[in-house]
Design a protein around this motif. Structure first.
Motif, PDB file in Angstrom:
ATOM      1  N   MET A  26     -13.824  -1.828  12.763  1.00  0.00           N
ATOM      2  CA  MET A  26     -12.727  -2.003  12.880  1.00  0.00           C
ATOM      3  C   MET A  26     -11.887  -2.581  11.826  1.00  0.00           C
ATOM      4  N   GLU A  27     -12.805  -3.372  11.826  1.00  0.00           N
ATOM      5  CA  GLU A  27     -12.303  -4.168  10.342  1.00  0.00           C
ATOM      6  C   GLU A  27     -11.498  -3.066   9.110  1.00  0.00           C
ATOM      7  N   GLY A  28     -12.528  -1.633   9.286  1.00  0.00           N
ATOM      8  CA  GLY A  28     -12.398  -1.140   8.135  1.00  0.00           C
ATOM      9  C   GLY A  28     -10.792  -0.195   8.413  1.00  0.00           C
ATOM     10  N   LEU A  29     -10.755   0.324   9.110  1.00  0.00           N
ATOM     11  CA  LEU A  29      -9.795   0.710   9.829  1.00  0.00           C
ATOM     12  C   LEU A  29      -8.661   0.027   9.693  1.00  0.00           C
ATOM     13  N   ALA A  30      -8.810  -1.537  10.420  1.00  0.00           N
ATOM     14  CA  ALA A  30      -7.577  -2.492  10.346  1.00  0.00           C
ATOM     15  C   ALA A  30      -6.807  -2.674   9.025  1.00  0.00           C
ATOM     16  N   GLY A  31      -8.534  -2.738   7.756  1.00  0.00           N
ATOM     17  CA  GLY A  31      -7.655  -3.415   7.019  1.00  0.00           C
ATOM     18  C   GLY A  31      -7.025  -1.550   6.158  1.00  0.00           C
ATOM     19  N   ASN A  32      -7.181  -0.781   6.630  1.00  0.00           N
ATOM     20  CA  ASN A  32      -6.172   1.019   5.805  1.00  0.00           C
ATOM     21  C   ASN A  32      -4.982   0.881   6.691  1.00  0.00           C
ATOM     22  N   GLY A  33      -4.608   0.264   7.764  1.00  0.00           N
ATOM     23  CA  GLY A  33      -3.328   0.092   8.150  1.00  0.00           C
ATOM     24  C   GLY A  33      -3.263   0.641   9.422  1.00  0.00           C
ATOM     25  N   TRP A  34      -4.508   0.868  10.418  1.00  0.00           N
ATOM     26  CA  TRP A  34      -4.373   1.159  11.848  1.00  0.00           C
ATOM     27  C   TRP A  34      -4.613  -0.084  12.666  1.00  0.00           C
ATOM     28  N   GLN A  35      -3.149   0.238  14.610  1.00  0.00           N
ATOM     29  CA  GLN A  35      -3.448  -0.481  14.559  1.00  0.00           C
ATOM     30  C   GLN A  35      -4.243  -0.923  15.794  1.00  0.00           C
ATOM     31  N   ILE A  36      -5.293  -1.851  16.275  1.00  0.00           N
ATOM     32  CA  ILE A  36      -6.589  -1.543  16.773  1.00  0.00           C
ATOM     33  C   ILE A  36      -6.649  -2.294  18.161  1.00  0.00           C
ATOM     34  N   HIS A 344     -17.948  -1.159  -2.654  1.00  0.00           N
ATOM     35  CA  HIS A 344     -18.307  -0.041  -2.069  1.00  0.00           C
ATOM     36  C   HIS A 344     -18.913  -0.734  -1.207  1.00  0.00           C
ATOM     37  N   PHE A 345     -19.346  -1.511  -0.490  1.00  0.00           N
ATOM     38  CA  PHE A 345     -19.924  -1.870   1.106  1.00  0.00           C
ATOM     39  C   PHE A 345     -18.869  -2.177   1.676  1.00  0.00           C
ATOM     40  N   ARG A 346     -18.116  -2.842   1.691  1.00  0.00           N
ATOM     41  CA  ARG A 346     -16.557  -3.601   2.179  1.00  0.00           C
ATOM     42  C   ARG A 346     -15.657  -3.001   3.070  1.00  0.00           C
ATOM     43  N   PRO A 347     -15.526  -3.353   4.466  1.00  0.00           N
ATOM     44  CA  PRO A 347     -14.856  -2.426   5.727  1.00  0.00           C
ATOM     45  C   PRO A 347     -13.859  -1.713   5.699  1.00  0.00           C
ATOM     46  N   SER A 348     -13.576  -1.393   4.708  1.00  0.00           N
ATOM     47  CA  SER A 348     -12.006  -1.188   3.862  1.00  0.00           C
ATOM     48  C   SER A 348     -12.231  -0.122   2.813  1.00  0.00           C
ATOM     49  N   VAL A 349     -13.173   0.179   2.306  1.00  0.00           N
ATOM     50  CA  VAL A 349     -13.740   0.720   1.600  1.00  0.00           C
ATOM     51  C   VAL A 349     -14.765   1.773   2.247  1.00  0.00           C
ATOM     52  N   VAL A 350     -15.867   1.766   2.897  1.00  0.00           N
ATOM     53  CA  VAL A 350     -16.594   2.625   3.682  1.00  0.00           C
ATOM     54  C   VAL A 350     -16.082   3.173   4.512  1.00  0.00           C
ATOM     55  N   THR A 351     -14.574   2.785   5.048  1.00  0.00           N
ATOM     56  CA  THR A 351     -14.070   3.505   5.846  1.00  0.00           C
ATOM     57  C   THR A 351     -13.007   4.459   5.415  1.00  0.00           C
TER      58      THR A 351
END
Length: 365
Positions: A26-36, A344-351
């Motif tokens: 959730m956090e990763g995709l939100a950080g990449n611009g998706w509405q969650i 390397h392992f923050r949500p926005s990075v791993v996703t």
């Protein structure tokens, strides 16, 4: 495709308090611009009971009745939800994915296959025909209904869908904000938290503590099938504290208050295919990490964690003794681990790989 991201619905019977993987996605995709958005009615069973219910459904009437009630609630709520661009079916959602397909036939369906059913049943010693037969059928049926399958290591790609997207487990944001400095003086403070399954090798940890000669204090958090054996090994050791449970919200601070976070040390087949959440979370919380030298862990954390041969209590005891005698080395490993986790392992990075794949899938629709 830079401006493409739309809506992602996290759907199913997962429990995001117990399973931080869902929060990472959730956090990763939100950080990449998706509405969650979230449509979630938890099936209130732990992993072992879920898999046991699926392996032998003819003996699991009450548990499956609870699942049916969760599904009914999901169905009633889902009929009023506008179809999202993407539906992510969360942890142990191999059955939920069929309901997601029925409710949202036009959406891209993603299954997070972090816990493949057969492998989980083997690790939890849930044997019999139901494990090797029925669970395989359920797993294969879920994969067929899925547009994008997500796994956590390359080893799981090799054992299944070659088109799967690898998303390392990572750590939610609250683990990164838990870091504590400076290190407290005194004995080396070591923590392990988990479910005490054979994969985790907690009996190895217990035997290692019996061999340690330096000043080492161990905190164990959790319970599971190997706990009685572990406590037998540790009987009478004043340097060991066991806690059955810590609320998920309090776990990051507890781990960060230790010098070393232990990973896994088992020798099961699954132990050689995974990097567990405790490795990522311990690094994010600013601990030095000691875990087993397996292909996926060597690939992802060999520069930032201390690796020992799986199943070797003497090797683990030797490392703990060395670290107890070298506080500067402990701090150096901890700083290295924390920096590596941040990069390397923050949500926005791993996703990022999943984000790229979802942009492609949505563009094709």
């Amino acid at each position: 495709m830079d401006d493409l991201p739309g809506s992602v619905l996290f759907f199913g019977t997962f429990d995001r308090r117990r399973h931080p993987r869902v929060r990472v996605l959730m956090e990763g995709l939100a950080g990449n611009g998706w509405q969650i958005d979230v449509l979630n009615v938890p099936w209130e069973l732990d992993t072992a009971d879920r898999v046991r219910s699926l392996a032998r459904p003819w003996t699991a009437g009450p548990a499956l009745g609870r699942l049916a009630r969760s599904w009914l609630a999901l169905w009633r709520q889902g009929r009023w939800v506008d179809a999202p661009d993407v539906v992510v079916v969360g942890y142990l959602g191999q059955l939920d994915v069929h309901l997601a397909c029925r409710l949202f036939p036009e959406s891209v369906i993603v299954l997070d296959d972090l816990a493949p059913l057969v492998g989980t049943a083997v690790d939890r010693d849930l044997g019999g025909w139901g494990r090797d037969g029925f669970l395989g059928i359920v797993q294969a049926a879920a994969a067929r209904r899925t547009d994008v399958l997500v796994v956590d290591t390359e080893e799981h790609v090799a054992g299944g869908d070659d088109d799967a997207v690898v998303v390392p487990v990572g750590a939610p944001g609250d683990w990164f904000s838990a870091v504590q400095r400076p290190r407290r003086p005194g004995p080396l403070r070591v923590i392990f938290f988990g479910l005490f399954t054979p994969l985790q090798g907690t009996s190895v940890i217990a035997q290692a503590m019996a061999e340690v000669s330096g000043e080492v204090e161990l905190t164990l958090v959790g319970s599971g099938q190997d706990l009685p054996q572990v406590l037998d090994h540790l009987q009478g050791m004043d340097s060991v504290t066991h806690r059955d449970w810590v609320e998920p919200e309090g776990l990051p601070a507890l781990v960060a208050d230790h010098d070393i976070c232990l990973g896994i040390f088992g020798t099961t087949s699954k132990a050689y295919r995974v990097v567990p959440n405790k490795v990522f979370q311990g690094m994010a919380a600013g601990c030095a990490v000691v875990t087993s030298d397996t292909p996926p862990q060597r690939r992802l954390v060999s520069e930032s964690a201390i690796l020992v041969e799986p199943g070797r209590p003497d090797a683990l005891a030797g490392v703990l003794d060395d670290l107890a005698a070298a506080p500067d080395a402990v701090l150096s490993w901890a700083d290295r681990a924390c920096q590596h986790a941040y990069e390397h392992f923050r949500p926005s990075v791993v996703t990022q790989a999943l984000d790229h794949r979802l942009r492609q899938e949505v563009t094709r629709r």
